[in-house]
Design a protein around this motif. Sequence first.
Motif, mmCIF file in Angstrom:
data_model
loop_
_atom_site.group_PDB
_atom_site.id
_atom_site.type_symbol
_atom_site.label_atom_id
_atom_site.label_comp_id
_atom_site.label_asym_id
_atom_site.label_seq_id
_atom_site.Cartn_x
_atom_site.Cartn_y
_atom_site.Cartn_z
ATOM 1 N N ARG A 1 0.867 -1.198 0.000
ATOM 2 C CA ARG A 1 0.000 0.000 0.000
ATOM 3 C C ARG A 1 0.898 1.241 0.000
ATOM 4 O O ARG A 1 0.980 1.987 0.985
ATOM 5 C CB ARG A 1 -0.920 0.014 1.228
ATOM 6 C CG ARG A 1 -1.919 -1.118 1.283
ATOM 7 C CD ARG A 1 -3.018 -0.809 2.279
ATOM 8 N NE ARG A 1 -3.952 0.179 1.770
ATOM 9 C CZ ARG A 1 -4.863 0.811 2.525
ATOM 10 N NH1 ARG A 1 -4.933 0.557 3.831
ATOM 11 N NH2 ARG A 1 -5.696 1.689 1.996
ATOM 12 N N PRO A 2 1.588 1.488 -1.108
ATOM 13 C CA PRO A 2 2.566 2.585 -1.145
ATOM 14 C C PRO A 2 1.959 3.961 -0.932
ATOM 15 O O PRO A 2 2.620 4.852 -0.396
ATOM 16 C CB PRO A 2 3.182 2.457 -2.541
ATOM 17 C CG PRO A 2 2.177 1.688 -3.339
ATOM 18 C CD PRO A 2 1.513 0.750 -2.370
ATOM 19 N N ASN A 3 0.700 4.161 -1.337
ATOM 20 C CA ASN A 3 0.080 5.473 -1.150
ATOM 21 C C ASN A 3 -0.228 5.762 0.311
ATOM 22 O O ASN A 3 -0.350 6.921 0.706
ATOM 23 C CB ASN A 3 -1.206 5.568 -1.975
ATOM 24 C CG ASN A 3 -0.939 5.596 -3.466
ATOM 25 O OD1 ASN A 3 0.133 6.026 -3.902
ATOM 26 N ND2 ASN A 3 -1.892 5.131 -4.251
ATOM 27 N N GLY B 1 -3.323 -0.974 7.282
ATOM 28 C CA GLY B 1 -4.504 -0.126 7.404
ATOM 29 C C GLY B 1 -4.610 0.368 8.820
ATOM 30 O O GLY B 1 -3.956 -0.157 9.735
ATOM 31 N N GLY B 2 -5.429 1.405 9.034
ATOM 32 C CA GLY B 2 -5.533 2.002 10.354
ATOM 33 C C GLY B 2 -6.166 1.072 11.376
ATOM 34 O O GLY B 2 -5.510 0.594 12.300
ATOM 35 N N HIS B 3 -7.482 0.820 11.234
ATOM 36 C CA HIS B 3 -8.173 -0.051 12.173
ATOM 37 C C HIS B 3 -7.960 -1.528 11.868
ATOM 38 O O HIS B 3 -7.841 -2.349 12.758
ATOM 39 C CB HIS B 3 -9.676 0.250 12.155
ATOM 40 C CG HIS B 3 -10.036 1.536 12.820
ATOM 41 N ND1 HIS B 3 -10.175 2.722 12.147
ATOM 42 C CD2 HIS B 3 -10.271 1.828 14.135
ATOM 43 C CE1 HIS B 3 -10.482 3.692 12.988
ATOM 44 N NE2 HIS B 3 -10.545 3.171 14.197
ATOM 45 N N GLU B 4 -7.956 -1.876 10.576
ATOM 46 C CA GLU B 4 -7.775 -3.264 10.151
ATOM 47 C C GLU B 4 -7.146 -3.277 8.776
ATOM 48 O O GLU B 4 -7.125 -2.253 8.078
ATOM 49 C CB GLU B 4 -9.109 -3.996 10.134
ATOM 50 C CG GLU B 4 -10.143 -3.357 9.221
ATOM 51 C CD GLU B 4 -11.501 -4.030 9.302
ATOM 52 O OE1 GLU B 4 -12.337 -3.758 8.420
ATOM 53 O OE2 GLU B 4 -11.724 -4.824 10.240
ATOM 54 N N ASN B 5 -6.625 -4.411 8.377
ATOM 55 C CA ASN B 5 -5.982 -4.531 7.075
ATOM 56 C C ASN B 5 -7.014 -4.799 5.980
ATOM 57 O O ASN B 5 -7.852 -5.690 6.132
ATOM 58 C CB ASN B 5 -4.948 -5.658 7.083
ATOM 59 C CG ASN B 5 -3.783 -5.379 8.011
ATOM 60 O OD1 ASN B 5 -3.536 -4.235 8.370
ATOM 61 N ND2 ASN B 5 -3.073 -6.420 8.398
ATOM 62 N N PRO B 6 -6.955 -4.050 4.885
ATOM 63 C CA PRO B 6 -7.865 -4.326 3.769
ATOM 64 C C PRO B 6 -7.484 -5.635 3.084
ATOM 65 O O PRO B 6 -6.346 -6.086 3.177
ATOM 66 C CB PRO B 6 -7.640 -3.134 2.836
ATOM 67 C CG PRO B 6 -6.248 -2.692 3.124
ATOM 68 C CD PRO B 6 -6.040 -2.940 4.589
ATOM 69 N N PRO B 7 -8.424 -6.270 2.388
ATOM 70 C CA PRO B 7 -8.107 -7.535 1.695
ATOM 71 C C PRO B 7 -7.116 -7.320 0.556
ATOM 72 O O PRO B 7 -7.207 -6.343 -0.189
ATOM 73 C CB PRO B 7 -9.473 -7.997 1.173
ATOM 74 C CG PRO B 7 -10.316 -6.762 1.130
ATOM 75 C CD PRO B 7 -9.841 -5.893 2.246
ATOM 76 N N LEU B 8 -6.143 -8.235 0.449
ATOM 77 C CA LEU B 8 -5.136 -8.184 -0.602
ATOM 78 C C LEU B 8 -5.025 -9.564 -1.247
ATOM 79 O O LEU B 8 -5.264 -10.585 -0.602
ATOM 80 C CB LEU B 8 -3.770 -7.797 -0.036
ATOM 81 C CG LEU B 8 -3.571 -6.379 0.515
ATOM 82 C CD1 LEU B 8 -2.191 -6.265 1.135
ATOM 83 C CD2 LEU B 8 -3.742 -5.338 -0.575
ATOM 84 N N VAL B 9 -4.657 -9.582 -2.528
ATOM 85 C CA VAL B 9 -4.398 -10.836 -3.229
ATOM 86 C C VAL B 9 -3.102 -10.697 -4.008
ATOM 87 O O VAL B 9 -2.692 -9.593 -4.385
ATOM 88 C CB VAL B 9 -5.553 -11.210 -4.186
ATOM 89 C CG1 VAL B 9 -6.840 -11.477 -3.410
ATOM 90 C CG2 VAL B 9 -5.775 -10.105 -5.210
ATOM 91 N N ASP B 10 -2.431 -11.848 -4.241
ATOM 92 C CA ASP B 10 -1.207 -11.816 -5.030
ATOM 93 C C ASP B 10 -1.534 -11.911 -6.518
ATOM 94 O O ASP B 10 -2.709 -11.857 -6.905
ATOM 95 C CB ASP B 10 -0.259 -12.931 -4.590
ATOM 96 C CG ASP B 10 -0.851 -14.326 -4.792
ATOM 97 O OD1 ASP B 10 -1.819 -14.477 -5.564
ATOM 98 O OD2 ASP B 10 -0.343 -15.280 -4.171
#
Length: 314
Positions: A184-186, A238-247
Motif C-alpha cells: 500500500r505505497p500510497n 490499514g488504520g483499524h484493520e488490514n484491507p483484503p489483498l491478493v497476489d
Amino acid sequence: MTYPFRAFVLLCLCMLLLGQSVQAQPLSVASGLPEPTGIRQGRFIGVLVGTAAFYTITLLMLRKQWYKKKVPFHSFNDNREWLQMDKVGHAATAYCMSRGGYELMRWSGVNEQASILTGGLLALLFQTTLEVYDGHSEGWGFSKGDMLANAAGTALFMGQQYGAGQQVVSLKYGFRKTIFPPFRPNVLGKTTGVQMLKDYNGQQYWLSVNLASVLPVGPSFPRWLNLDVGYSGSGMIGGHENPPLVDSEGRPIKFERYRQFFISPDADLSRISTFSPSLQRFIGTAQFFKIAAPSLEYNRVKGVRFHPFLLPKE
C-alpha cells in the motif's frame, strides 16, 4: 491532513529549534554549567521573530495546501488506529518541541522557570492549532486522543525540568525498513524518507532512562549510560484493520497485526564530560534518534528475540 504529514511538520519545527540552540544552556544538573544571567536582547528578539514567522508561514502553507475545503467543526475517534503508534508519535513530537523551545529560551537568557513554561506552551500552541484545523477538515476531525498525547509529551518534559532540573527520562525515535509499504505505497510511503513518517511498522518509540539519575550508583558508574524501553507494531497496512489483498495469482495475502516491546542500552552523549560545552548543549536537545544497539524483543507472535545491532526488516 494525515498524522504522518502533521508529524513531519512538527519534526521540521523541532529540528529548526534544535538547529538554533547549539549554544543553548544545557540541563543544569547534568552539566553543572553556570546559569545565564539576564536576557540577551539580540538573541531574544531573533528567537521571537523566527518562531513567530515559522509558525505563521507553516500554518498559512498548510491552510492553502491541505485545508482547501473547510467543513463545520467536528471530532472523530482514532484512538484504535495503528495500534496506537500515532498517539505515541504525538507524545514524542510534543516532548521534542517542548525541549527545543525551552533551550531556545535559555539560549536567549530567559530564566529557568519562564523557559520551561514557554517551551511547553509553544509546543501545545502549534499542535492545538493543527488539531483545530483537522476539526474543520473533510475526512478528518478533532481528535481528543491526539490532544491527550500532545499534553502527555509536553508534561513529561515540563514536569521533569520543573521537578528535577534535568531530563531523567526522555523520548526517542527509531526506524527500520519493512516489507509492508509495497503493498500500500500510497498509505505507507514509496520512498524511505516518506516511510519514516508514514510506515508505522518501521517506527519505534523509546522511553530512555538515565540509570545514574535513578539508581544509587557510585562515582565510577558511567553517567552517560541509559536503558531504553521501546514500543512498535507490525503487520499493519490499514488504520483499524488490514484491507483484503491478493497476489498475482489471486491468492489472499494476510498479515497478522501485533505489538512489539523492546529493551536496549543507550547513551546520553550530553553527559560525557570530555565533550566541549557547546557540543554538550547541542547533543542535549538534538539526541532525539535512538542510537543503534543490541536489543531484546518480545511479541506474542514470535516470542522473545535477540537483535545483535539493528532491528531486522520485518
